[in-house]
Write a protein that holds these residues in place. Structure first.
Motif, short mmCIF file in Angstrom:
data_model
loop_
_atom_site.label_atom_id
_atom_site.label_comp_id
_atom_site.label_asym_id
_atom_site.label_seq_id
_atom_site.Cartn_x
_atom_site.Cartn_y
_atom_site.Cartn_z
N MET A 1 1.24 -1.51 0.16
CA MET A 1 0.28 -0.39 -0.46
C MET A 1 1.23 1.16 -0.21
O MET A 1 1.62 1.45 0.24
N SER A 2 0.81 2.17 -0.63
CA SER A 2 1.10 3.51 -0.85
C SER A 2 0.80 4.72 -0.15
O SER A 2 -0.28 5.04 -0.10
N ASN A 3 1.56 5.13 0.42
CA ASN A 3 1.39 6.80 1.64
C ASN A 3 1.52 7.68 0.54
O ASN A 3 0.70 8.51 0.87
N LYS A 4 1.63 7.28 -1.27
CA LYS A 4 0.83 8.83 -1.90
C LYS A 4 0.23 8.79 -1.64
O LYS A 4 -0.06 7.97 -2.35
N GLN A 5 -1.08 10.03 -2.32
CA GLN A 5 -2.04 10.54 -2.53
C GLN A 5 -2.31 10.66 -3.99
O GLN A 5 -0.95 10.93 -5.03
N ASP A 6 -3.33 10.14 -4.39
CA ASP A 6 -3.53 9.65 -5.51
C ASP A 6 -4.02 11.88 -6.69
O ASP A 6 -4.89 12.08 -5.54
N PRO A 7 -3.18 12.28 -6.78
CA PRO A 7 -3.37 14.11 -7.32
C PRO A 7 -4.77 14.11 -7.95
O PRO A 7 -5.29 14.85 -7.26
N SER A 8 -5.60 13.05 -8.69
CA SER A 8 -6.63 13.15 -9.22
C SER A 8 -7.81 13.08 -7.75
O SER A 8 -8.72 13.87 -7.82
N VAL A 9 -7.73 12.46 -7.09
CA VAL A 9 -8.56 12.39 -5.74
C VAL A 9 -8.60 13.85 -5.06
O VAL A 9 -9.33 14.27 -4.80
N TRP A 10 -7.97 14.28 -4.86
CA TRP A 10 -6.95 15.81 -4.90
C TRP A 10 -7.85 16.53 -5.47
O TRP A 10 -8.40 17.21 -4.97
N ARG A 11 -7.36 16.25 -6.82
CA ARG A 11 -8.07 17.66 -7.43
C ARG A 11 -10.09 17.38 -7.62
O ARG A 11 -10.74 18.35 -7.78
N GLY A 12 -10.08 16.24 -7.42
CA GLY A 12 -11.62 16.13 -7.16
C GLY A 12 -12.83 16.78 -5.97
O GLY A 12 -13.69 17.50 -6.30
N PHE A 13 -11.47 16.33 -4.95
CA PHE A 13 -11.71 17.22 -3.70
C PHE A 13 -11.79 18.42 -3.92
O PHE A 13 -12.90 19.23 -2.80
N ARG A 14 -11.09 18.96 -4.26
CA ARG A 14 -11.09 20.38 -4.60
C ARG A 14 -12.19 21.16 -4.97
O ARG A 14 -12.20 21.83 -4.97
#
Length: 152
Positions: free
Chosen positions: A1-14
């Motif tokens: 499991m990766s600690n790195k967050q998916d950038p598209s998730v953050w973009r979607g959240f924003r």
């Protein structure tokens, strides 16, 4: 499991947070909370004394007894006075929000729309009858059927 967050998730959240209706909802919650104190003061300072001229100043004291005796903690009470007080608070809050926020905003938006139409010169409206809509649906269904059967 990766600690790195998916950038598209953050973009979607924003994007979700920046949508207009989320901001409107947040404003509504804050304004509603601010009006709660005002409404409570109006109910306690104006409505309760008016009701108090008839009976008690505190609506919470109005109740009915379902059992044969209701003294102290004994018996079954229906506290309809507190329901009445809460209903009055809700109606006052709704009236204040409607008359001081919703109605003026609707009038403002209608004026803005009228100005926009006046600038663009688009005043004509297209009325579509129910028959026309049904004919369009029929034509679309026929076209789909023909494309699925290969025009047979």
């Amino acid at each position: 499991m990766s600690n790195k967050q998916d950038p598209s998730v953050w973009r979607g959240f924003r994007a979700f947070l920046m949508r207009g209706n989320v901001v409107d909802l947040a404003v509504a919650v804050v304004v509603g909370a601010a009006f709660t104190n005002i409404v409570n003061s109006v109910v306690k300072g104006v409505i309760n004394p008016v009701v108090g001229a008839i009976g008690t100043k505190n609506l919470d004291h109005y109740s009915s007894c379902l059992s044969s005796t209701c003294q102290g903690d004994q018996g079954i009470r229906i506290m309809w006075g507190s329901v009445l007080g809460s209903t009055l608070q809700f109606l006052i809050t709704a009236a204040v929000v409607y008359f001081l926020m919703v109605l003026p905003m609707a009038k403002f938006l209608a004026r803005q729309e009228a100005r926009r139409k006046a600038k663009t010169g688009t005043h004509e409206t297209v009325e579509v009858t129910e028959i026309q809509v049904l004919q369009e649906i029929r034509d679309e269904l026929v076209a789909r059927r023909e494309s699925q059967t290969g025009g047979r």
